[in-house]
Each structure stands twice: as structure tokens, then as C-alpha cells.
Design a protein around this motif. Structure first.
Motif, mmCIF file in Angstrom:
data_model
loop_
_atom_site.group_PDB
_atom_site.id
_atom_site.type_symbol
_atom_site.label_atom_id
_atom_site.label_comp_id
_atom_site.label_asym_id
_atom_site.label_seq_id
_atom_site.Cartn_x
_atom_site.Cartn_y
_atom_site.Cartn_z
ATOM 1 N N ALA A 19 0.736 -1.167 0.108
ATOM 2 C CA ALA A 19 0.019 0.052 -0.113
ATOM 3 C C ALA A 19 0.831 1.391 -0.091
ATOM 4 C CB ALA A 19 -0.986 0.053 1.258
ATOM 5 N N VAL A 20 1.870 1.230 0.952
ATOM 6 C CA VAL A 20 2.928 2.458 0.921
ATOM 7 C C VAL A 20 3.674 2.483 -0.547
ATOM 8 C CG1 VAL A 20 4.789 3.176 2.113
ATOM 9 C CG2 VAL A 20 3.251 1.901 3.170
ATOM 10 N N ALA A 21 3.893 1.566 -0.947
ATOM 11 C CA ALA A 21 4.702 1.678 -2.342
ATOM 12 C C ALA A 21 3.892 2.348 -3.459
ATOM 13 C CB ALA A 21 5.250 0.258 -2.768
ATOM 14 N N SER A 22 2.726 1.827 -3.546
ATOM 15 C CA SER A 22 1.558 2.202 -4.570
ATOM 16 C C SER A 22 1.503 3.699 -4.408
ATOM 17 C CB SER A 22 0.201 1.521 -4.224
ATOM 18 O OG SER A 22 -0.710 1.888 -5.071
ATOM 19 N N ILE A 24 3.605 6.009 -2.740
ATOM 20 C CA ILE A 24 4.718 6.619 -3.238
ATOM 21 C C ILE A 24 4.850 6.757 -4.720
ATOM 22 C CG2 ILE A 24 7.409 6.741 -2.781
ATOM 23 C CD1 ILE A 24 5.562 7.622 -0.269
ATOM 24 N N ALA A 25 4.682 5.567 -5.295
ATOM 25 C CA ALA A 25 4.903 5.692 -6.721
ATOM 26 C C ALA A 25 4.027 6.502 -7.564
ATOM 27 C CB ALA A 25 4.518 4.184 -7.439
ATOM 28 N N GLU A 26 2.901 6.797 -7.042
ATOM 29 C CA GLU A 26 2.005 7.642 -7.576
ATOM 30 C C GLU A 26 2.382 9.220 -7.363
ATOM 31 O OE1 GLU A 26 -2.876 8.814 -7.429
ATOM 32 O OE2 GLU A 26 -1.996 7.324 -6.323
ATOM 33 N N ARG A 27 3.020 9.483 -6.203
ATOM 34 C CA ARG A 27 3.289 10.655 -5.921
ATOM 35 C C ARG A 27 4.904 11.120 -6.592
ATOM 36 N NH1 ARG A 27 2.829 11.708 0.753
ATOM 37 N NH2 ARG A 27 0.502 11.408 0.856
ATOM 38 N N THR A 28 5.593 10.025 -6.884
ATOM 39 C CA THR A 28 6.813 10.568 -7.354
ATOM 40 C C THR A 28 6.564 10.381 -9.075
ATOM 41 O OG1 THR A 28 7.674 8.456 -7.292
ATOM 42 C CG2 THR A 28 8.169 9.548 -5.626
ATOM 43 N N GLY A 29 5.690 9.500 -9.385
ATOM 44 C CA GLY A 29 5.465 9.431 -10.912
ATOM 45 C C GLY A 29 6.405 8.267 -11.210
ATOM 46 N N PHE A 30 6.979 7.495 -10.490
ATOM 47 C CA PHE A 30 8.049 6.444 -10.638
ATOM 48 C C PHE A 30 7.151 5.296 -10.896
ATOM 49 C CE2 PHE A 30 11.953 7.916 -8.212
ATOM 50 C CZ PHE A 30 11.728 8.950 -8.571
ATOM 51 N N VAL A 214 7.405 7.810 5.244
ATOM 52 C CA VAL A 214 8.140 7.155 3.934
ATOM 53 C C VAL A 214 8.370 8.544 3.006
ATOM 54 C CG1 VAL A 214 8.041 5.627 1.998
ATOM 55 C CG2 VAL A 214 7.458 5.038 4.395
ATOM 56 N N TRP A 215 7.415 9.394 2.706
ATOM 57 C CA TRP A 215 7.574 10.300 1.856
ATOM 58 C C TRP A 215 8.569 11.508 2.494
ATOM 59 C CZ3 TRP A 215 6.773 11.531 -2.851
ATOM 60 C CH2 TRP A 215 6.850 12.975 -3.310
ATOM 61 N N GLU A 216 8.628 11.487 3.656
ATOM 62 C CA GLU A 216 9.625 12.530 4.038
ATOM 63 C C GLU A 216 10.988 12.037 3.900
ATOM 64 O OE1 GLU A 216 8.703 12.656 8.341
ATOM 65 O OE2 GLU A 216 7.040 13.822 8.240
ATOM 66 N N LEU A 217 11.156 10.809 4.024
ATOM 67 C CA LEU A 217 12.452 10.001 3.749
ATOM 68 C C LEU A 217 12.844 10.125 2.391
ATOM 69 C CD1 LEU A 217 11.988 6.924 5.965
ATOM 70 C CD2 LEU A 217 13.763 8.797 6.473
ATOM 71 N N THR A 218 11.721 10.049 1.535
ATOM 72 C CA THR A 218 11.957 10.070 -0.090
ATOM 73 C C THR A 218 12.287 11.474 -0.548
ATOM 74 O OG1 THR A 218 10.093 8.188 -0.427
ATOM 75 C CG2 THR A 218 10.755 9.863 -2.316
ATOM 76 N N VAL A 219 11.855 12.445 0.197
ATOM 77 C CA VAL A 219 12.086 14.004 -0.241
ATOM 78 C C VAL A 219 13.535 14.019 0.182
ATOM 79 C CG1 VAL A 219 11.472 16.399 -0.099
ATOM 80 C CG2 VAL A 219 9.748 14.636 -0.756
#
Length: 226
Positions: A19-22, A24-30, A214-219
Motif C-alpha cells: 500500500a505504501v509503495a503504491s 509513493i509511486a503515484e506521488r513520484t511518478g515512478f 516514507v514520503w519525508e524520507l523520499t524527499v
């Protein structure tokens, strides 16, 4: 051109990584790699074919012969040789067979290149059990999500019921305990955090709280995404 960045999200079943990966993928466009779906599809194929799981060559040949496609029958669908098996791979049988074939070196070798091929620009969110340790050891960010087995069983139960799939909570708890043991003790690509992974215990966190962290870590790792 440098290789596309990878964010690896690993963890046991029910930890929330899918669920998290889905999100984060949507937010990043990855792109999104659900490696568990690959192993579930292979497991279902092996079950249907009566494949001898003690014969690595037979398992490897089967794995290399399959066409596994994502999104063919809808956004979250998984197709095996054109057939939609999205519901079948999420059953107890799908979980059991994924764990069994995942312990076979020939199966992991056969699926390895398929996973590497999904690394394309602008980037990839890779969800699995050995994304950060084996498949993408150079991932720019490695996260290992975990939670108590009791909490994970509850989550799995609610997920299955919501999809209209029958489930019995005590059976799910037992199955998760057995799978944890198989996955962590197998000699090939055992379930464990990468040495440089950030471990997040999600037992007492909501899904939104985990996604926010996870989004905080990604950014932090990829500031251009902010």
C-alpha cells in the motif's frame, strides 16, 4: 544517462509495504514493481502444472516460460499468460506457493532479470523482501517495514474480507508465523533488512502515518521531488 533511482521498500507480509509503495509511486511518478506478485504468479503456475519443486531445473524452465503482465486487465491486475489471476494470487494458496518457490534459487534467478528490467526513468519503487539486499543493492533509499505478527494478521484479514475473499483470523496468524519463519530462514535471499535500511515498525501507526514518514524520507534523499 545515469541509472534510474530506486526506492526499495521491503518487509514481511502484512507490513503495509504494498500500500505504501503504491502511494509513493503515484506521488513520484515512478514505476512500481510488486515483486511479490511475480512470485505469487509463478507459484500459481507451478501449482497448476504440478511442477516438482524439488527439481530446480524444472522450476527454472517454468519461470522462464511464463508471460507475467501488470495492468493488462485493470490498474492493479496481474495476468499469467494473458489470464487475469489477480484474485487467485491473493489467496492463501497464492501466499503459500509464493513462499515455496521464493526459496528456490532457480526461481529467484529466473525472475531476477525481469525485476531489473523494470528499472527505467524517471525511477522505480520496488516492493518486496529482497529489493534492498539483492535486487537493487544500490537503491537510493532502502526502507524495511515491519509490525507485530498479530497486527499483520488483522490487516490481512480486513484486506481479504474487503475484497470478498473468505478468511479465518487464527488461520491467517498461523500462516503468517510459518511464512515469516520460511522467509527469514531460507538460504537464498532471506527476509532481512539491508545493512543501510531504515527500519520502521508500523504496529501502532496508521497507513497515512507510515506513508507520510516514507514520503519525508523520499524527499530527503531525492530533494527534486519536493
Amino acid at each position: 544517462m545515469s541509472e534510474a533511482p530506486v526506492i526499495a521498500i521491503d518487509g514481511p507480509s502484512g507490513s503495509g509495504k504494498g500500500a505504501v509503495a503504491s502511494v509513493i509511486a503515484e506521488r513520484t511518478g515512478f514505476g512500481l514493481l510488486d515483486s511479490g506478485a511475480l512470485y505469487r504468479a509463478l507459484g500459481i503456475a507451478a501449482h497448476r502444472a504440478g511442477t516438482d519443486l524439488t527439481d530446480p531445473r524444472e522450476v527454472g524452465l517454468l519461470a522462464n516460460s511464463l508471460t507475467i503482465e501488470f495492468g493488462l486487465h485493470g490498474p492493479d491486475s496481474v495476468a499469467l499468460n494473458g489470464e487475469d489471476i489477480s484474485r487467485e494470487i491473493r489467496t492463501d494458496l497464492g501466499s503459500l506457493m509464493a513462499s515455496r518457490v521464493g526459496a528456490i534459487a532457480a526461481a529467484r534467478a529466473a525472475l531476477h532479470d525481469r525485476q531489473l528490467a523494470m528499472r527505467q526513468q524517471p525511477g522505480l519503487i520496488a516492493d518486496g523482501r529482497d529489493m534492498g539486499t539483492v535486487v537493487f543493492p544500490d537503491a537510493v533509499l532502502k526502507i524495511f517495514l515491519t509490525a507485530s505478527v498479530e497486527e499483520r494478521a488483522q490487516r490481512r484479514y480486513k484486506q481479504l474480507i474487503a475484497k470478498g475473499i473468505g478468511a479465518i483470523l487464527p488461520d491467517l496468524l498461523r500462516d503468517l508465523q510459518e511464512r515469516d519463519e520460511r522467509d527469514s530462514q531460507r538460504p537464498v535471499s532471506p527476509l532481512k533488512p539491508a545493512e543501510d535500511a531504515i527500519v520502521l515498525d508500523t504496529t501502532d501507526l496508521t497507513l497515512d502515518e507510515v506513508i507520510d514518514r516514507v514520503w519525508e524520507l523520499t524527499v530527503e534523499r531525492l530533494p527534486a521531488l519536493a
